[in-house]
Motif scaffolding. Structure first.
Motif, PDB file in Angstrom:
ATOM      1  N   GLN A  34      -5.846  17.501   4.162  1.00  0.00           N
ATOM      2  CA  GLN A  34      -5.600  18.851   3.648  1.00  0.00           C
ATOM      3  C   GLN A  34      -5.061  18.849   2.217  1.00  0.00           C
ATOM      4  N   GLY A  35      -4.741  17.660   1.670  1.00  0.00           N
ATOM      5  CA  GLY A  35      -4.293  17.711   0.282  1.00  0.00           C
ATOM      6  C   GLY A  35      -3.712  16.426  -0.252  1.00  0.00           C
ATOM      7  N   GLY A  36      -4.155  16.062  -1.449  1.00  0.00           N
ATOM      8  CA  GLY A  36      -3.611  14.904  -2.153  1.00  0.00           C
ATOM      9  C   GLY A  36      -2.621  15.368  -3.211  1.00  0.00           C
ATOM     10  N   SER A  37      -3.032  16.375  -3.967  1.00  0.00           N
ATOM     11  CA  SER A  37      -2.105  16.918  -4.972  1.00  0.00           C
ATOM     12  C   SER A  37      -0.943  17.612  -4.264  1.00  0.00           C
ATOM     13  N   ASP A  38      -1.268  18.347  -3.213  1.00  0.00           N
ATOM     14  CA  ASP A  38      -0.261  19.122  -2.486  1.00  0.00           C
ATOM     15  C   ASP A  38       0.343  18.265  -1.376  1.00  0.00           C
ATOM     16  N   TYR A  60      -5.836  10.033   4.763  1.00  0.00           N
ATOM     17  CA  TYR A  60      -7.254  10.228   4.445  1.00  0.00           C
ATOM     18  C   TYR A  60      -7.753   9.329   3.303  1.00  0.00           C
ATOM     19  N   PHE A  61      -6.881   8.952   2.419  1.00  0.00           N
ATOM     20  CA  PHE A  61      -7.210   7.974   1.370  1.00  0.00           C
ATOM     21  C   PHE A  61      -6.143   6.901   1.419  1.00  0.00           C
ATOM     22  N   ALA A  62      -6.458   5.763   1.975  1.00  0.00           N
ATOM     23  CA  ALA A  62      -5.459   4.725   2.162  1.00  0.00           C
ATOM     24  C   ALA A  62      -6.002   3.423   1.571  1.00  0.00           C
ATOM     25  N   SER A  63      -5.714   3.204   0.296  1.00  0.00           N
ATOM     26  CA  SER A  63      -6.248   2.011  -0.363  1.00  0.00           C
ATOM     27  C   SER A  63      -5.468   0.774   0.043  1.00  0.00           C
ATOM     28  N   ASN A  64      -6.200  -0.302   0.159  1.00  0.00           N
ATOM     29  CA  ASN A  64      -5.706  -1.619   0.584  1.00  0.00           C
ATOM     30  C   ASN A  64      -5.424  -1.683   2.086  1.00  0.00           C
ATOM     31  N   GLY A 120      -0.791  18.254 -16.160  1.00  0.00           N
ATOM     32  CA  GLY A 120      -0.493  19.422 -16.997  1.00  0.00           C
ATOM     33  C   GLY A 120       0.676  20.203 -16.400  1.00  0.00           C
ATOM     34  N   LEU A 121       0.681  20.350 -15.085  1.00  0.00           N
ATOM     35  CA  LEU A 121       1.774  21.082 -14.429  1.00  0.00           C
ATOM     36  C   LEU A 121       3.107  20.353 -14.601  1.00  0.00           C
ATOM     37  N   GLU A 122       3.044  19.016 -14.574  1.00  0.00           N
ATOM     38  CA  GLU A 122       4.277  18.228 -14.806  1.00  0.00           C
ATOM     39  C   GLU A 122       4.818  18.495 -16.224  1.00  0.00           C
ATOM     40  N   ALA A 177       0.879  -1.178   0.000  1.00  0.00           N
ATOM     41  CA  ALA A 177       0.000   0.000   0.000  1.00  0.00           C
ATOM     42  C   ALA A 177       0.910   1.219   0.000  1.00  0.00           C
ATOM     43  N   THR A 178       0.414   2.346  -0.526  1.00  0.00           N
ATOM     44  CA  THR A 178       1.201   3.596  -0.475  1.00  0.00           C
ATOM     45  C   THR A 178       0.294   4.701   0.064  1.00  0.00           C
ATOM     46  N   PHE A 179       0.654   5.211   1.218  1.00  0.00           N
ATOM     47  CA  PHE A 179      -0.194   6.221   1.863  1.00  0.00           C
ATOM     48  C   PHE A 179       0.504   7.589   1.802  1.00  0.00           C
ATOM     49  N   LEU A 180      -0.006   8.449   0.924  1.00  0.00           N
ATOM     50  CA  LEU A 180       0.500   9.820   0.822  1.00  0.00           C
ATOM     51  C   LEU A 180      -0.567  10.808   1.284  1.00  0.00           C
ATOM     52  N   THR A 181      -1.769  10.644   0.721  1.00  0.00           N
ATOM     53  CA  THR A 181      -2.798  11.676   0.815  1.00  0.00           C
ATOM     54  C   THR A 181      -3.305  11.891   2.236  1.00  0.00           C
ATOM     55  N   GLU A 182      -3.383  13.168   2.607  1.00  0.00           N
ATOM     56  CA  GLU A 182      -3.994  13.544   3.884  1.00  0.00           C
ATOM     57  C   GLU A 182      -5.172  14.464   3.607  1.00  0.00           C
ATOM     58  N   ASP A 196     -17.146   4.972   1.023  1.00  0.00           N
ATOM     59  CA  ASP A 196     -18.257   4.433   0.230  1.00  0.00           C
ATOM     60  C   ASP A 196     -18.089   5.012  -1.181  1.00  0.00           C
ATOM     61  N   LYS A 197     -17.547   4.180  -2.104  1.00  0.00           N
ATOM     62  CA  LYS A 197     -17.056   4.731  -3.374  1.00  0.00           C
ATOM     63  C   LYS A 197     -18.000   4.500  -4.551  1.00  0.00           C
ATOM     64  N   LEU A 198     -17.828   5.350  -5.570  1.00  0.00           N
ATOM     65  CA  LEU A 198     -18.564   5.196  -6.823  1.00  0.00           C
ATOM     66  C   LEU A 198     -18.188   3.889  -7.519  1.00  0.00           C
ATOM     67  N   VAL A 231      -8.541  10.581 -11.522  1.00  0.00           N
ATOM     68  CA  VAL A 231      -8.286  11.294 -10.261  1.00  0.00           C
ATOM     69  C   VAL A 231      -7.021  10.807  -9.563  1.00  0.00           C
ATOM     70  N   TRP A 232      -6.980   9.494  -9.261  1.00  0.00           N
ATOM     71  CA  TRP A 232      -5.836   9.057  -8.448  1.00  0.00           C
ATOM     72  C   TRP A 232      -4.581   8.983  -9.317  1.00  0.00           C
ATOM     73  N   GLU A 233      -3.459   8.982  -8.674  1.00  0.00           N
ATOM     74  CA  GLU A 233      -2.133   9.038  -9.335  1.00  0.00           C
ATOM     75  C   GLU A 233      -1.930  10.380 -10.066  1.00  0.00           C
ATOM     76  N   GLY A 234      -2.727  11.380  -9.709  1.00  0.00           N
ATOM     77  CA  GLY A 234      -2.545  12.709 -10.310  1.00  0.00           C
ATOM     78  C   GLY A 234      -3.674  13.072 -11.246  1.00  0.00           C
ATOM     79  N   THR A 235      -4.343  14.184 -10.934  1.00  0.00           N
ATOM     80  CA  THR A 235      -5.448  14.660 -11.786  1.00  0.00           C
ATOM     81  C   THR A 235      -4.860  15.280 -13.069  1.00  0.00           C
ATOM     82  N   ALA A 236      -5.756  15.582 -14.010  1.00  0.00           N
ATOM     83  CA  ALA A 236      -5.306  16.165 -15.285  1.00  0.00           C
ATOM     84  C   ALA A 236      -4.541  17.471 -15.050  1.00  0.00           C
ATOM     85  N   ASN A 237      -5.014  18.297 -14.125  1.00  0.00           N
ATOM     86  CA  ASN A 237      -4.315  19.569 -13.872  1.00  0.00           C
ATOM     87  C   ASN A 237      -2.888  19.315 -13.374  1.00  0.00           C
ATOM     88  N   ILE A 238      -2.766  18.356 -12.471  1.00  0.00           N
ATOM     89  CA  ILE A 238      -1.440  18.075 -11.897  1.00  0.00           C
ATOM     90  C   ILE A 238      -0.510  17.530 -12.980  1.00  0.00           C
TER      91      ILE A 238
HETATM   92  C1  LIG Z   1     -10.772   5.700  -4.507  1.00  0.00           C
HETATM   93  C2  LIG Z   1      -9.556   6.449  -4.159  1.00  0.00           C
HETATM   94  C3  LIG Z   1      -8.483   5.781  -3.600  1.00  0.00           C
HETATM   95  C4  LIG Z   1      -7.329   6.468  -3.261  1.00  0.00           C
HETATM   96  N1  LIG Z   1      -6.283   5.788  -2.712  1.00  0.00           N
HETATM   97  C5  LIG Z   1      -5.175   6.463  -2.320  1.00  0.00           C
HETATM   98  C6  LIG Z   1      -4.080   5.785  -1.696  1.00  0.00           C
HETATM   99  O1  LIG Z   1      -4.096   4.578  -1.538  1.00  0.00           O
HETATM  100  N2  LIG Z   1      -3.023   6.510  -1.289  1.00  0.00           N
HETATM  101  C7  LIG Z   1      -2.963   7.860  -1.448  1.00  0.00           C
HETATM  102  O2  LIG Z   1      -1.975   8.448  -1.051  1.00  0.00           O
HETATM  103  N3  LIG Z   1      -3.981   8.534  -2.037  1.00  0.00           N
HETATM  104  C8  LIG Z   1      -5.073   7.861  -2.485  1.00  0.00           C
HETATM  105  N4  LIG Z   1      -6.102   8.536  -3.084  1.00  0.00           N
HETATM  106  C9  LIG Z   1      -6.056   9.980  -3.151  1.00  0.00           C
HETATM  107  C10 LIG Z   1      -5.798  10.553  -4.512  1.00  0.00           C
HETATM  108  O3  LIG Z   1      -4.475  10.330  -4.914  1.00  0.00           O
HETATM  109  C11 LIG Z   1      -6.149  12.034  -4.425  1.00  0.00           C
HETATM  110  O4  LIG Z   1      -7.562  12.111  -4.274  1.00  0.00           O
HETATM  111  C12 LIG Z   1      -5.694  12.818  -5.611  1.00  0.00           C
HETATM  112  O5  LIG Z   1      -4.305  12.874  -5.655  1.00  0.00           O
HETATM  113  C13 LIG Z   1      -6.258  14.255  -5.576  1.00  0.00           C
HETATM  114  O6  LIG Z   1      -6.026  14.846  -4.341  1.00  0.00           O
HETATM  115  P1  LIG Z   1      -7.215  15.511  -3.512  1.00  0.00           P
HETATM  116  O7  LIG Z   1      -8.333  14.533  -3.438  1.00  0.00           O
HETATM  117  O8  LIG Z   1      -6.696  16.021  -2.238  1.00  0.00           O
HETATM  118  O9  LIG Z   1      -7.686  16.700  -4.410  1.00  0.00           O
HETATM  119  P2  LIG Z   1      -7.050  18.162  -4.440  1.00  0.00           P
HETATM  120  O10 LIG Z   1      -5.574  18.047  -4.441  1.00  0.00           O
HETATM  121  O11 LIG Z   1      -7.696  18.970  -3.394  1.00  0.00           O
HETATM  122  O12 LIG Z   1      -7.542  18.653  -5.862  1.00  0.00           O
HETATM  123  C14 LIG Z   1      -8.843  19.144  -6.097  1.00  0.00           C
HETATM  124  C15 LIG Z   1      -8.874  19.757  -7.498  1.00  0.00           C
HETATM  125  O13 LIG Z   1      -7.952  20.844  -7.549  1.00  0.00           O
HETATM  126  C16 LIG Z   1      -7.045  20.686  -8.618  1.00  0.00           C
HETATM  127  N5  LIG Z   1      -5.751  21.262  -8.262  1.00  0.00           N
HETATM  128  C17 LIG Z   1      -4.975  21.005  -7.187  1.00  0.00           C
HETATM  129  N6  LIG Z   1      -3.858  21.738  -7.223  1.00  0.00           N
HETATM  130  C18 LIG Z   1      -3.927  22.494  -8.360  1.00  0.00           C
HETATM  131  C19 LIG Z   1      -3.077  23.470  -8.971  1.00  0.00           C
HETATM  132  N7  LIG Z   1      -1.905  23.790  -8.444  1.00  0.00           N
HETATM  133  N8  LIG Z   1      -3.472  24.034 -10.147  1.00  0.00           N
HETATM  134  C20 LIG Z   1      -4.650  23.694 -10.709  1.00  0.00           C
HETATM  135  N9  LIG Z   1      -5.487  22.785 -10.178  1.00  0.00           N
HETATM  136  C21 LIG Z   1      -5.138  22.192  -9.027  1.00  0.00           C
HETATM  137  C22 LIG Z   1      -6.971  19.196  -8.876  1.00  0.00           C
HETATM  138  O14 LIG Z   1      -6.589  18.945 -10.220  1.00  0.00           O
HETATM  139  C23 LIG Z   1      -8.420  18.778  -8.581  1.00  0.00           C
HETATM  140  O15 LIG Z   1      -9.175  18.963  -9.749  1.00  0.00           O
HETATM  141  C24 LIG Z   1      -7.253   7.854  -3.476  1.00  0.00           C
HETATM  142  C25 LIG Z   1      -8.335   8.530  -4.048  1.00  0.00           C
HETATM  143  C26 LIG Z   1      -9.467   7.838  -4.386  1.00  0.00           C
HETATM  144  C27 LIG Z   1     -10.619   8.574  -4.997  1.00  0.00           C
END
Ligand SMILES: Cc1cc2nc3c(=O)[nH]c(=O)nc-3n(C[C@H](O)[C@H](O)[C@H](O)COP(=O)(O)OP(=O)(O)OC[C@H]3O[C@@H](n4cnc5c(N)ncnc54)[C@H](O)[C@@H]3O)c2cc1C
Length: 563
Positions: A180-184, A206-210, A437-439, A173-178, A256-258, A428-435
């Motif tokens: 206050q922020g997954g992208s950040d 806050y998101f800890a899969s497996n 794009g920034l890369e 498992a890999t736990f990063l997200t808290e 409780d996921k989609l 969404v996971w592993e980086g949203t489209a915006n993130i």
């Molecule tokens: C089912 C599920 C399982 C998951 N499992 C794990 C896991 O096992 N381990 C783990 O670590 N994480 C896990 N995640 C978390 C996931 O990686 C994060 O949800 C994802 O990285 C986005 O982070 P966030 O939810 O905090 O959204 P945010 O970071 O708050 O982003 C919200 C929106 O803002 C945008 N945004 C953010 N920063 C910027 C910027 N600088 N410029 C423009 N737009 C921006 C994003 O693109 C997004 O559209 C899981 C998520 C889901 C849904």
């Protein structure tokens, strides 16, 4: 359960996919391919049969459940998984999907590679993207332990993480997200305090899969006193069971996921959990970024698996369904949809496996070639743009499959609603489209990646003996490449914030050009791939003028398998 596969049987996702077999045959050494061909046939049948049936059950009735307390009221934080899912777990890891990247395949006497591993993952994602998630997490965990853990940790944990049935499996498992922020990720607050040879981890993920199913978790935390941001994050191996039994971690709730309901995704609280430092303090984020490349490719491969399944379901339904006295496959609009789907999926698949071959080189699994610095930068570009493109396509393909079924496509007796629900997380996971794009922007500004890309694409095109039918399209493609360079030059002159505005468009452009070049390369190999390339290129680049002849209709019977 009504299943359209009862009508046109797809009994094996591997043998039904000649493009996959063809590209593996080209990519793997002969002895490896011979062995892999048998293994993939066996696993492709499992995925189209029992693994698929169990996935339906898990999604509808058998999803993971949190057992928070035992019968005496003690907090236990266990996760219940249904027996069928557990069988799919064993069936899958025993193929070596994770193991053979790190250890020898006994009958071959050498290690496997990521090409083979991702081929398995692709088949799994046709039927159980929920399990494909833990497979990715375990792959990332194995990579991090193998590359950065001490010998002592490696000896104790790696054999379990890469088990192919000979010893107890510890999924990762890999736990990063808290919260206050997954992208950040730099905003992470979970802390670590040194205590003798170990660290004590405290805080919430806050998101800890497996969670609850893993044997070990790789957790990012900030050692007390470390600087703010990503530079102050360290990586820890947290053994799940011993910490759970000691009450040093707890699952607050399962999400409780989609979709991807097979994998338990939890909120986890650490209360002085024992963690072992991986590598050096404060280097955790950089290790994780390497593993993230691997996970993003996994995401792309899962997307391609869903795309292929969506195409199969759409094709099979269209072959059987009659409307207004004619079979659906006789209507031009249906033919165009199916032709475009198969062309896009196969070209994207070929492009992605080129990236995976490069990954074997970058990760040192290609014993004959080492990656250059330029190739490493291009690899990062391909990972970002292809993760984004494939994830969006998976959602689009699931939508097309539903549309092809009419009302039935919306009904849970069919796999189509689950495909859409499972696909949606991939953006969404592993980086949203915006993130992502920034890369891409980072790579443009730091490494002038557009120039590396343009010279690589030109070189590759120059090596192809372009079939005459495609010559005009290749001219269009070359112009597009010049336009891309021109546009990037303009964008780089803008203030930083404004540059971000364009980053996703640029990412899409890179993806389209990269895939087009791969389509042209493949086109020179056989007649069918030429037709696939023509349909693909016309769909992406041709102006939508009114015409009498359309490649997607003319080539329909040659590229869509109606047998
Ligand atoms: C089912 C599920 C399982 C998951 N499992 C794990 C896991 O096992 N381990 C783990 O670590 N994480 C896990 N995640 C978390 C996931 O990686 C994060 O949800 C994802 O990285 C986005 O982070 P966030 O939810 O905090 O959204 P945010 O970071 O708050 O982003 C919200 C929106 O803002 C945008 N945004 C953010 N920063 C910027 C910027 N600088 N410029 C423009 N737009 C921006 C994003 O693109 C997004 O559209 C899981 C998520 C889901 C849904």
């Amino acid at each position: 359960m009504i299943d359209v596969r009862d009508k046109k049987n797809t009994e094996n996702f591997y043998t039904d996919d000649p493009n996959l077999r063809r590209l593996l045959k080209e990519s793997l050494p002969t002895d490896f391919f011979k062995w892999a061909d048998i293994e993939l046939k066996r696993y492709g049948e499992l995925c189209a049969g029992p693994i698929d049936e169990r996935a339906t059950h898990t999604d509808r009735e058998g999803e993971p459940k949190l057992i928070r307390y035992d019968k005496m009221g003690n907090e236990v934080s266990k996760v219940w998984l249904n027996e069928g899912y557990k069988q799919s777990v064993n069936d899958t890891y025993n193929t070596g999907v994770v193991g053979y990247v790190h250890k020898e395949i006994p009958s071959l006497g050498h290690k496997g590679n990521y090409v083979y591993s991702y081929a398995l993952k692709y088949l799994l994602s046709h039927s159980e993207p929920g399990l494909a998630c833990p497979v990715t997490l375990t792959k990332a965990t194995a990579y991090l332990i193998d590359h950065y853990a001490s010998d002592e940790l490696k000896e104790k944990y790696l054999p379990h993480v890469i088990s192919t049935g000979e010893t107890e499996l510890y999924e990762g498992a890999t736990f990063l997200t808290e919260r206050q922020g997954g992208s950040d990720v730099g905003a992470n607050e979970v802390s670590a305090v040194k205590s003798g040879n170990v660290y004590r981890i405290t805080g919430e993920k806050y998101f800890a899969s497996n969670a609850g199913a893993c044997g070990v978790a790789m957790v990012l935390a900030r050692v007390k006193g470390a600087e703010a941001g990503t530079k102050g994050l360290s990586l820890f191996l947290v053994p799940w069971e011993e910490n759970r039994a000691a009450g040093q971690l707890r699952i607050r709730r399962l999400k409780d996921k989609l979709g991807v309901r097979a994998v338990p995704s939890a909120e986890v609280e650490f209360e002085g959990a024992v963690g072992y430092l991986i590598g050096e303090e404060n280097r955790g984020f950089y290790y994780m970024i390497e593993a993230l490349n691997l996970s993003r490719i996994s995401n792309a491969v899962a997307s391609l698996g869903i795309m292929r399944r969506a195409y199969i379901e759409a094709r099979n339904y269209a072959m059987d369904r009659v409307a207004f006295g004619k079979n659906l496959t006789q209507y031009p609009m249906i033919q165009a949809t199916l032709s475009k789907m198969v062309a896009k999926q196969e070209v994207e698949m070929n492009a992605m496996f080129r990236v995976i071959e490069l990954m074997d080189k970058v990760m040192g699994l290609d014993t004959k070639h080492t990656a250059t610095e330029e190739e490493k930068v291009l690899f990062r570009l391909y990972v970002a743009v292809m993760k984004k493109e494939t994830a969006e396509q998976a959602v689009h393909f699931a939508h097309e499959a539903i549309e092809m079924h009419g009302g039935n496509g919306y009904i849970e007796d069919f796999v189509t609603p689950r495909l859409l629900r499972d696909a949606q997380v991939l953006t969404v996971w592993e980086g949203t489209a915006n993130i992502l794009g920034l890369e891409v922007l980072r790579l443009l500004n730091r490494y002038n990646v557009e120039k590396l890309f343009a010279s690589e694409m030109r070189e590759r095109l120059a090596q192809v003996n372009v079939p005459s039918e495609l010559v005009p399209l290749v001219s269009v493609l070359e112009n597009e490449l010049n336009d891309l360079l021109e546009r990037v030059r303009e964008i780089k002159k803008l203030p930083d914030d404004l540059q971000t505005y364009y980053s996703k468009d640029i990412a899409k452009w890179f993806a389209d050009i990269f895939e087009s070049v791969v389509a042209v390369e493949e086109a020179s190999k056989d007649e069918r791939m030429m037709k696939i390339a023509e349909v693909y290129l016309k769909n992406v680049w041709e102006e939508k003028s009114v015409q009498a002849k359309h490649a997607d209709i003319i080539h329909f019977k040659d590229i869509v398998d109606l047998k």
